[in-house]
Design an enzyme around this catalytic site. Structure first.
Site, mmCIF file in Angstrom:
data_model
loop_
_atom_site.group_PDB
_atom_site.id
_atom_site.type_symbol
_atom_site.label_atom_id
_atom_site.label_comp_id
_atom_site.label_asym_id
_atom_site.label_seq_id
_atom_site.Cartn_x
_atom_site.Cartn_y
_atom_site.Cartn_z
ATOM 1 N N LYS A 79 0.855 -1.198 0.000
ATOM 2 C CA LYS A 79 0.000 0.000 0.000
ATOM 3 C C LYS A 79 0.889 1.246 0.000
ATOM 4 C CE LYS A 79 -4.052 1.922 2.439
ATOM 5 N NZ LYS A 79 -4.946 1.799 3.599
ATOM 6 N N SER A 159 -10.030 2.160 2.450
ATOM 7 C CA SER A 159 -9.059 2.856 1.647
ATOM 8 C C SER A 159 -8.068 1.940 0.919
ATOM 9 C CB SER A 159 -8.246 3.817 2.532
ATOM 10 O OG SER A 159 -7.453 3.095 3.450
ATOM 11 N N SER A 183 -10.577 -0.069 6.661
ATOM 12 C CA SER A 183 -9.872 0.048 5.375
ATOM 13 C C SER A 183 -9.209 -1.224 4.879
ATOM 14 C CB SER A 183 -8.812 1.151 5.457
ATOM 15 O OG SER A 183 -9.422 2.412 5.352
#
Lengths: 491, 493
Positions: A79, A159, A183
């Site tokens: 990420k 997210s 997320s």
């Protein structure tokens, strides 16, 4: 999809050990997939081809010497929130343009010392603020899943949308993600993948761009419960550089898998049967209850009376911390700088240009709730609610070993469907934020499909540092639900 | 609560056009903690260094960096709290104080707001004429220092030096217990003495290791407290006094002219000796304090505090009391001697096995006077405690006179050497041989028959003869012997 990218981490690791193929071949297979898919899915914001190949070659040398480590040769996506030395690390924000850290986050460093290979950096909502990956400066990541008979583009959740999309589309063997209010678990649920947010303090936050420090936790998104267990085992651990990380041994999660869940007591919190919950979600939940019952677990109804206050309290605490955490992006030392007549103008110009609308909204909300005269009414009250939520869980866990809930109130939705309605977007986290507020571990497991053929997930919530039991229960659900087939390739 | 506030004695009131005024002073002193590394990072906390030499990723607020508390700074804060006779809070909390400034990379300062590490304490001040004042300590908390903006290196840009960014400070907040500039100066001096004894702050105000925010208000004696103004960052004890004197007079003038004081932050200009407005209450920042979620509450137990307390050095108040009790010194002399730990140690070395009062006189009058005159610090004193002790011994045993001893001190100061050897080799021994003294007396008497006659009428004239005899013997005659023989020869009682 190549044969190699179809393998789970566990299967690939075993095959590498047997020299059925090399780590470099496996990495090349993924790089090929990314090449073919990323234009459509936008899961990666940076692909580190040379680095991946170099790392894979080093893995092959180790494997040749018989010195393979737990994740030796396994290609992972990271990420963009994680700082990776010399590699794009911009939290998918314009404000961090050009920022290349000179340091490596503890969690990614742990993964590399376990032998993993970095494929690149994954798309995400800007500063992890969002539930659809649509707030990314680099444009939305796209869910590899589509409704049956539809070509409409769907969000992968957020997210960690890039992480979930990449894992679901087989663009990496597994991915790191982070979870502040859901997320990891919400995008996992929306893409038919497994995602675990471990106990707060289980993974080091050092080197991960902060959103809301008291809620942020790193965790993996993977295809199976076993893969998630293998990844978390490598990611977790105490770190003296993060004083909120906890010095307690990391169990061998993968080894703990496969045990019986017979006799375990599973709580069903009645407050999670929210108003307007779709029949499909209700049915999914009931199915999960039946599966665990069939595996020998005992089902107990429990009450978490303060659940309804969790979401509003979360949307005070998280923005408050974010408003302070994001103050450092001022154009002075790194990232975007937009000149101005004086220092104040430079701050204003840089931050106005650098932050997207959702980030600005949360900075403003956070600034407001911490302001003199409002602190007691909002921030302090929210912290009190947080204490009550923790207490709810504490008393529930006196009676049960884990809780079962839906992971999300709905399946993947269309791009743009909620962008004009932030509150509707925030409601995506209704089942997940409580877990962050209480610092507990929560895992999302694929549990079936809705009528449109889109994946749905169930969430298991555990006691602090009881990830091993969560994995075991999650595997029971996974076994009962059957293998999630990969999304039909349209890209 | 007003009755709890001390009223100034009449002589500390300030005269205005319309009557007397009392000035009320409270201080917030920022003292840099003596530690190797910074409060939350491993970077060096040393003063100086090339710009941005002592900066870690944490101090520069790089993304994803986290603070880790430096235990040494915590120990120093606790030790300081103990030295201020203050309550130590076993649990305290670090908060974020949010504001934007280029030399504040995080966009917030980590400080302690609602729950400081140290609570209420007291500092005693010895004023002139034996007056003792107790100044209450409100609290002491730990916080980060900011960096430094440099504006004179480029025509249009400012530079930032982060060497100080994150260095540990103790903010020591007094109660509004001071009533004159002298008291405030005495407070800062005493506080600095205590910190130096403890080794928790070097107290070098010129390097910025100690600076004061001075809160000043005025009122009519007996009336409620007036509105206060805060004078920021005053960096010398002298300036503290000047700033207070100016500010008190300014406030009195404003009120006497029919105006009102508005609460504001002011700056002291050391060149003009004046204070000027920096920002009003309305312009004050909203710092949005909240507990720093990166740091757990700071907790330690009582045995930890007790161990630090047990290892504390003797502090100035205790040392002074001991000097008075054990050495029979006056409180005034003892107070002077304990002002600096090295000076007190020097004195004790000199006093060891000798007459303590004589030792105190020598240290205070001769040594301190000479050090001041040449601007030399006591640690670099050319006359060691052993040498000074030897000089005192030579006087005590009658080998030299007090007057010669001062000459001897001067020789040792500028040339060094063993005092006894110097006395020997330079013939400085006092003459006790009565024959030699008698001879000198006889000569003086023979040369001054008129004075001899006068002395018989007026015995105090003997003093003149002593002077003449001492002169004739080059100051080396034993004064007692001269006196006795003179009286005899002059036929006095």
């Amino acid at each position: 999809m190549s044969e190699l990218t179809g393998l789970t981490i566990a299967a690939a690791r075993a095959a590498l050990e047997k020299k059925e193929f090399s780590a470099l071949e496996l990495t090349e297979a993924y790089l090929g997939e990314i090449e073919g898919a990323n234009g459509a899915l936008n899961a990666y914001v940076a692909v580190t081809r040379d680095k991946a190949r170099d790392m894979a070659r080093a893995c092959d040398e180790r494997l040749a010497r018989g010195e393979g480590r737990p994740l030796e040769g396994i290609p992972l996506g990271i990420k963009d929130l994680y700082c990776t030395q010399g590699v794009h690390a911009q939290a998918c924000s314009h404000v961090l343009d050009g920022f290349l850290p000179r340091y490596e986050s503890t969690v990614t460093a742990n993964l590399w010392s376990a032998g993993a290979v970095m494929l690149g950096k994954l798309n995400m909502d800007e500063f992890a603020m969002g539930s659809s990956n649509e707030t990314s400066y680099y444009g939305p990541a796209i869910n590899p899943w589509r409704a049956s008979g539809s070509e409409e583009k769907l969000v992968p959740g957020g997210s960690s949308g890039g992480s979930a999309a990449a894992v679901a589309a087989r663009l990496c063997a597994g991915a790191t993600a982070t979870d502040t209010g859901g997320s990891i678990r919400q995008p996992a649920a929306l893409t038919g993948t497994v995602g675990i947010k471990p106990t707060y303090g289980r993974c080091s936050r050092w080197g991960i761009v902060a959103f809301a420090s008291s809620l942020d936790q790193a965790g993996p998104i993977a295809r199976t419960v076993r893969d998630a267990a293998m990844m978390l085992g490598a990611m977790a651990g105490h770190d003296a550089k993060d004083t909120t990380s906890v010095d307690t041994p990391v169990p061998d999660y993968a080894a703990a898998l496969g045990g019986s869940v017979k006799g375990m007591r599973i709580g069903i919190p009645r407050e999670y049967r929210i108003d307007g919950m779709s029949a499909e979600i209700g049915a999914l939940w009931d199915k999960g209850i039946d599966w665990l019952k069939a595996s020998g677990a005992e089902i107990v109804e429990v009450s978490l009376p303060h659940t309804k206050y969790a979401l509003p309290a979360y949307y005070i605490v998280a923005p408050a911390e974010a408003s302070s955490n994001l103050a450092r992006y001022d154009g002075v030392r790194y990232g975007l700088r937009v000149a101005g007549d004086d220092i104040i103008a430079m701050y204003e110009n840089s931050r106005a240009a650098g932050f997207g609308a959702e980030v600005k909204r949360r900075i403003m909300v956070g600034t407001y709730v911490l302001s003199a005269g409002y602190y007691d009414a909002y921030y302090l009250k929210a912290q009190q609610v947080r204490t009550l939520i923790k207490r709810d869980f504490d008393s529930a866990f006196e009676k049960v070993d884990a809780l079962l809930t839906p992971a999300t109130p709905n399946s993947a939705f269309a791009l743009g469907a909620m962008t004009d309605d932030p509150i509707a977007m925030y409601l995506n986290d209704v089942f997940t934020v409580t877990v962050n507020m209480a610092g507990l571990p929560g895992i999302s497991v694929p549990a079936g499909f809705d009528a449109r053929g889109l994946p749905l997930g169930l969430q298991l919530i555990g006691k602090p540092f009881d990830e091993a039991n969560l994995f075991r229960l999650a595997q029971a659900l996974e076994d009962a639900a059957g293998e999630t087939p990969p999304a039909q390739r349209w890209w | 609560m007003d009755e709890m506030v001390r009223s100034a004695p009449k002589d500390k009131l300030i005269k205005g056009a319309t009557g007397d005024w009392e000035v009320i002073i409270g201080l917030e002193v920022h003292a840099q903690v003596t530690s190797k590394s910074k409060l939350f990072s491993p970077a060096s906390a040393e003063y100086g260094g090339a710009p941005n030499d002592h900066v870690s990723l944490i101090d520069a607020a790089m993304p994803g960096m986290l603070p880790v508390i430096n235990e040494e700074c915590v120990r120093q804060a606790i030790r300081t709290g103990l030295g201020l006779k203050a309550r130590i809070n076993l649990k305290s909390v670090f908060d974020r104080k949010n504001y934007f400034y280029p030399d504040l990379p995080q966009g917030y300062q980590i400080s302690q707001f609602k729950q400081p590490i140290v609570g209420e304490g007291v500092v005693y001040l010895d004023m002139a004429e034996g007056e003792q004042i107790a100044v209450g300590i409100e609290r002491l908390h730990l916080e980060q220092d900011a960096g430094k903006s440099i504006h004179d290196q480029h025509p249009s840009l400012s530079y930032v030096d982060l060497n100080r960014s994150g260095v540990a400070l103790m903010e020591i907040v007094s109660k509004p217990d001071m009533r004159s500039a002298d008291e405030a100066k005495a407070y800062v001096t005493k506080l600095r003495t205590i910190l130096r004894y403890l080794g928790t702050c070097d107290g070098n105000m010129e390097e910025g290791s100690m600076r004061a925010d001075v809160n000043v208000s005025v009122r009519r004696p007996g009336e409620p407290l007036g509105t206060r103004c805060e004078i920021k960052n005053v960096n010398s004890i002298r300036f503290v006094g000047q700033a207070i004197d100016y500010e008190a007079r300014r406030q009195i003038d404003v009120i006497e002219d029919g105006g009102t004081i508005s609460q504001e932050t002011r700056l002291f200009d050391s060149r003009s000796g004046q204070t000027r407005s920096m920002r009003s209450k309305e312009e004050a920042h909203d710092y949005r304090y909240f507990p720093d979620p990166d740091l757990l509450p700071l907790e330690f137990d009582q045995p930890y505090v007790d161990a630090l307390a047990a290892a504390l050095p003797e502090l100035p108040d205790e040392k002074k009391a001991r000097f008075v009790a054990d050495f029979g010194l006056s409180p005034y002399d003892a107070g002077i001697l304990v002002g600096e730990r090295v000076a007190a140690d020097y004195f004790e070395q000199v006093a060891q096995g000798r007459d303590a009062k004589a030792a105190a006189n020598w240290v205070i009058n001769e040594l301190f006077g000479r050090l001041n005159k040449d601007g030399v610090d006591i640690v670099e004193s050319p006359v060691s405690a052993a040498q000074l002790g030897a000089i005192i011994d030579l006087v005590a045993s009658g080998v030299i006179s007090g007057k010669i001893a001062k000459d001897l001190f001067e020789i040792v100061w500028s040339e060094g050497g063993d005092p006894a050897e110097i006395v020997e080799s330079r013939g400085m021994k006092q003459v006790t041989d009565t024959g030699a003294i008698e001879k000198a007396i006889d000569e003086v008497m023979a040369a001054n028959p008129d004075k001899v006659a006068q002395a018989k009428e007026k015995p105090s004239m003997a003093g003149w003869f002593v002077g003449q005899v001492m002169k004739a013997t080059g100051g080396k005659a034993n004064p007692q012997a001269v006196n006795a023989l003179l009286k005899d020869k002059l036929g006095l009682e």
